[in-house]
Design a protein around this motif. Sequence first.
Motif, PDB file in Angstrom:
ATOM      1  N   GLU A   4      34.471  49.644  40.645  1.00 40.33           N
ATOM      2  CA  GLU A   4      33.352  48.079  40.830  1.00 40.33           C
ATOM      3  C   GLU A   4      32.347  48.554  39.702  1.00 40.33           C
ATOM      4  N   LYS A   5      32.231  49.621  39.041  1.00 41.12           N
ATOM      5  CA  LYS A   5      30.824  49.706  38.137  1.00 41.12           C
ATOM      6  C   LYS A   5      31.698  49.476  36.958  1.00 41.12           C
ATOM      7  N   ILE A   6      32.862  49.442  36.304  1.00 39.70           N
ATOM      8  CA  ILE A   6      33.201  49.266  35.216  1.00 39.70           C
ATOM      9  C   ILE A   6      34.125  48.168  35.047  1.00 39.70           C
ATOM     10  N   MET A   7      34.929  47.649  36.338  1.00 45.40           N
ATOM     11  CA  MET A   7      35.731  46.546  35.907  1.00 45.40           C
ATOM     12  C   MET A   7      34.987  45.318  35.360  1.00 45.40           C
ATOM     13  N   LYS A   8      35.724  44.431  34.751  1.00 48.79           N
ATOM     14  CA  LYS A   8      35.233  43.229  34.603  1.00 48.79           C
ATOM     15  C   LYS A   8      35.802  42.361  35.504  1.00 48.79           C
ATOM     16  N   LYS A   9      34.589  41.336  36.031  1.00 52.87           N
ATOM     17  CA  LYS A   9      35.019  40.595  36.810  1.00 52.87           C
ATOM     18  C   LYS A   9      35.222  39.013  36.563  1.00 52.87           C
ATOM     19  N   ASP A  10      34.670  38.663  35.252  1.00 53.86           N
ATOM     20  CA  ASP A  10      35.647  37.393  34.852  1.00 53.86           C
ATOM     21  C   ASP A  10      36.783  37.491  34.121  1.00 53.86           C
ATOM     22  N   VAL A  11      37.920  37.274  35.104  1.00 55.07           N
ATOM     23  CA  VAL A  11      39.208  37.607  34.807  1.00 55.07           C
ATOM     24  C   VAL A  11      39.963  36.269  34.446  1.00 55.07           C
ATOM     25  N   TYR A  12      40.528  36.023  33.311  1.00 56.33           N
ATOM     26  CA  TYR A  12      41.307  34.855  32.893  1.00 56.33           C
ATOM     27  C   TYR A  12      42.797  35.042  33.532  1.00 56.33           C
ATOM     28  N   THR A  13      43.160  34.114  34.320  1.00 57.86           N
ATOM     29  CA  THR A  13      44.360  33.948  34.845  1.00 57.86           C
ATOM     30  C   THR A  13      45.172  32.899  34.768  1.00 57.86           C
ATOM     31  N   LEU A  14      46.427  32.767  35.045  1.00 59.07           N
ATOM     32  CA  LEU A  14      47.176  31.550  35.088  1.00 59.07           C
ATOM     33  C   LEU A  14      48.171  31.733  36.452  1.00 59.07           C
ATOM     34  N   PRO A  15      48.554  30.190  36.696  1.00 60.56           N
ATOM     35  CA  PRO A  15      49.456  30.243  37.870  1.00 60.56           C
ATOM     36  C   PRO A  15      50.823  30.314  37.327  1.00 60.56           C
ATOM     37  N   PRO A  16      51.847  30.702  38.270  1.00 59.46           N
ATOM     38  CA  PRO A  16      53.096  31.040  37.719  1.00 59.46           C
ATOM     39  C   PRO A  16      53.832  29.935  37.101  1.00 59.46           C
TER      40      PRO A  16
END
Length: 215
Positions: A4-16
Amino acid sequence: MLVEKIMKKDVYTLPPTATIQEALELLNKKRIRHIPIIDEAHHIIGIVSDRDVRDATPSVLDKEAKRDVLKKPIRSIMSHPVVTIHPLDFVEDIARVFYDEAFGCLPVVSEGKLVGIVSDKDMLHTLIQLTGTHKQSSHIELKVPHQPGELAHIFSIFGKKKINIISLLIYPNQEGDEHKVVVIRAQTIHPQPIVEELSHAGYEIIWPKPLVGAE
């Protein structure tokens, strides 16, 4: 250190149901290399890399085929099931997953939902921080007996010289289990005095090497 200290929280995603064209545009616009594919409940159901998109796209010379492929849904090329990690996993543990599986990224999931992502670049950056190589310092390697009290003795020598230790790593000694290799990043640009003190204390100095002609 926790994920949790190094992960990027703003993740770009797409639906299937998004198209390969949409994935290509997102990869180029945001300059990212991986896109998690999620459902309406924010559960991760697949992942697509820039390589997946590139491999699925025909040559630019075949414009008709390229248009047809880019209209296909992203689920047709996504990888699944997806290996995921938890925010409370230790970075040291997931480093082994990256190495063993040669992943470019690992999505972070908590309570079944996507909450972040960690890339191999994030891992490399973290390693640089953990080893202290991003700070001005000196690299010192010692061959140390593998027995209780040795690290405390080494710390006392640094304390006497009033030199801070930025990072400390311990490696197996290839010559046997009786010794360990201790690698220290010291907050000094003149390591020779502390190296001499360590040598006088009986520790074998692996690095820095003695100056040629020095007694």
